[in-house]
Design a protein around this motif. Sequence first.
Motif, PDB file in Angstrom:
ATOM      1  N   VAL A  69       0.299   2.506  -1.244  1.00 52.50           N
ATOM      2  CA  VAL A  69      -0.876   2.884  -1.466  1.00 52.50           C
ATOM      3  C   VAL A  69      -2.129   2.049  -0.702  1.00 52.50           C
ATOM      4  O   VAL A  69      -2.781   2.613  -0.052  1.00 52.50           O
ATOM      5  N   VAL A  70      -2.091   0.944  -0.988  1.00 45.60           N
ATOM      6  CA  VAL A  70      -2.995  -0.114  -0.436  1.00 45.60           C
ATOM      7  C   VAL A  70      -2.972   0.192   1.020  1.00 45.60           C
ATOM      8  O   VAL A  70      -4.283   0.311   1.729  1.00 45.60           O
ATOM      9  N   THR A  71      -2.122   0.056   1.874  1.00 46.93           N
ATOM     10  CA  THR A  71      -1.692   0.272   3.274  1.00 46.93           C
ATOM     11  C   THR A  71      -2.203   1.544   3.734  1.00 46.93           C
ATOM     12  O   THR A  71      -3.237   1.554   4.640  1.00 46.93           O
ATOM     13  N   VAL A  72      -1.989   2.390   2.911  1.00 41.46           N
ATOM     14  CA  VAL A  72      -2.430   3.878   3.385  1.00 41.46           C
ATOM     15  C   VAL A  72      -4.078   3.899   3.291  1.00 41.46           C
ATOM     16  O   VAL A  72      -4.737   4.394   4.167  1.00 41.46           O
ATOM     17  N   LEU A  73      -4.670   3.515   2.254  1.00 39.11           N
ATOM     18  CA  LEU A  73      -6.017   3.317   2.030  1.00 39.11           C
ATOM     19  C   LEU A  73      -6.475   2.453   3.038  1.00 39.11           C
ATOM     20  O   LEU A  73      -7.790   2.825   3.447  1.00 39.11           O
ATOM     21  N   ASP A  74      -6.243   1.356   3.268  1.00 43.97           N
ATOM     22  CA  ASP A  74      -6.812   0.476   4.330  1.00 43.97           C
ATOM     23  C   ASP A  74      -6.643   1.191   5.663  1.00 43.97           C
ATOM     24  O   ASP A  74      -7.597   1.086   6.551  1.00 43.97           O
ATOM     25  N   ALA A  75      -5.682   2.138   6.215  1.00 40.90           N
ATOM     26  CA  ALA A  75      -5.467   2.610   7.226  1.00 40.90           C
ATOM     27  C   ALA A  75      -6.690   3.790   7.423  1.00 40.90           C
ATOM     28  O   ALA A  75      -7.037   4.017   8.473  1.00 40.90           O
ATOM     29  N   THR A 118     -13.427   8.769  10.314  1.00 36.67           N
ATOM     30  CA  THR A 118     -14.365  10.127  10.207  1.00 36.67           C
ATOM     31  C   THR A 118     -13.630  10.969   9.599  1.00 36.67           C
ATOM     32  O   THR A 118     -12.716  11.307   9.839  1.00 36.67           O
ATOM     33  N   ARG A 119     -14.657  12.013   9.187  1.00 35.15           N
ATOM     34  CA  ARG A 119     -14.280  13.166   8.536  1.00 35.15           C
ATOM     35  C   ARG A 119     -13.823  14.032   9.585  1.00 35.15           C
ATOM     36  O   ARG A 119     -14.314  14.349  10.715  1.00 35.15           O
TER      37      ARG A 119
END
Length: 192
Positions: free
Chosen positions: A60-66, A71-72
């Motif tokens: 989860v942390v890896t995905v959020l960092d990526a 940008t939207r």
Amino acid sequence: MSAQHAAPAAQPLRPARAPTGSGAIGFVGPVLAVLTIALGLVLVRDALAVAGVISGDGWVVTVLDAMNGQTRTGWALAGGIVAALLGLWLIVVALRRRRRKALWLRKAAGVGIRPRDVARLARVAADDVDGVLDAKVTAGRRNVNVDVRTTGDPYTRDRVREVVTARLAALAKPPKVSVRARPSSSTSGGMT
């Protein structure tokens, strides 16, 4: 035995509840269960990574960092909307009332029959009518559709409707009977 020692009168049994199908929850339930198990496994792995039991960062942390600093984009918004609508649909389907499967008999408390059995009763009744060569029946809880191939007698359709309606009169809420009659030869006209 004396009157003082007579057995008490038996109470009548309560009628059975209406049998219902599993509804769409029969499909949605396992899907939701698999998704919940997968989410649980990801969160347990992340908890172990944060606690230092296993090496590396949590998924989860890896995905959020990526995603940080992205940008939207239109695809992300569309994906979020689709996921939200899918989730709402799954909740509505899971909580929807289940369909009743049985049609109750009028004089027997707690006794019902399935629509396919109603179709069998109607088919047998239609086959017994003079002038009917073949009968095909589809039935639901509210309607019974009878399609008969006849010898060409114009009154056969009405007799089939009467006989099938009489046969299904034992149901507490008899379904509406509609009859379609076809002469056996193609030269005698079309549908009646």
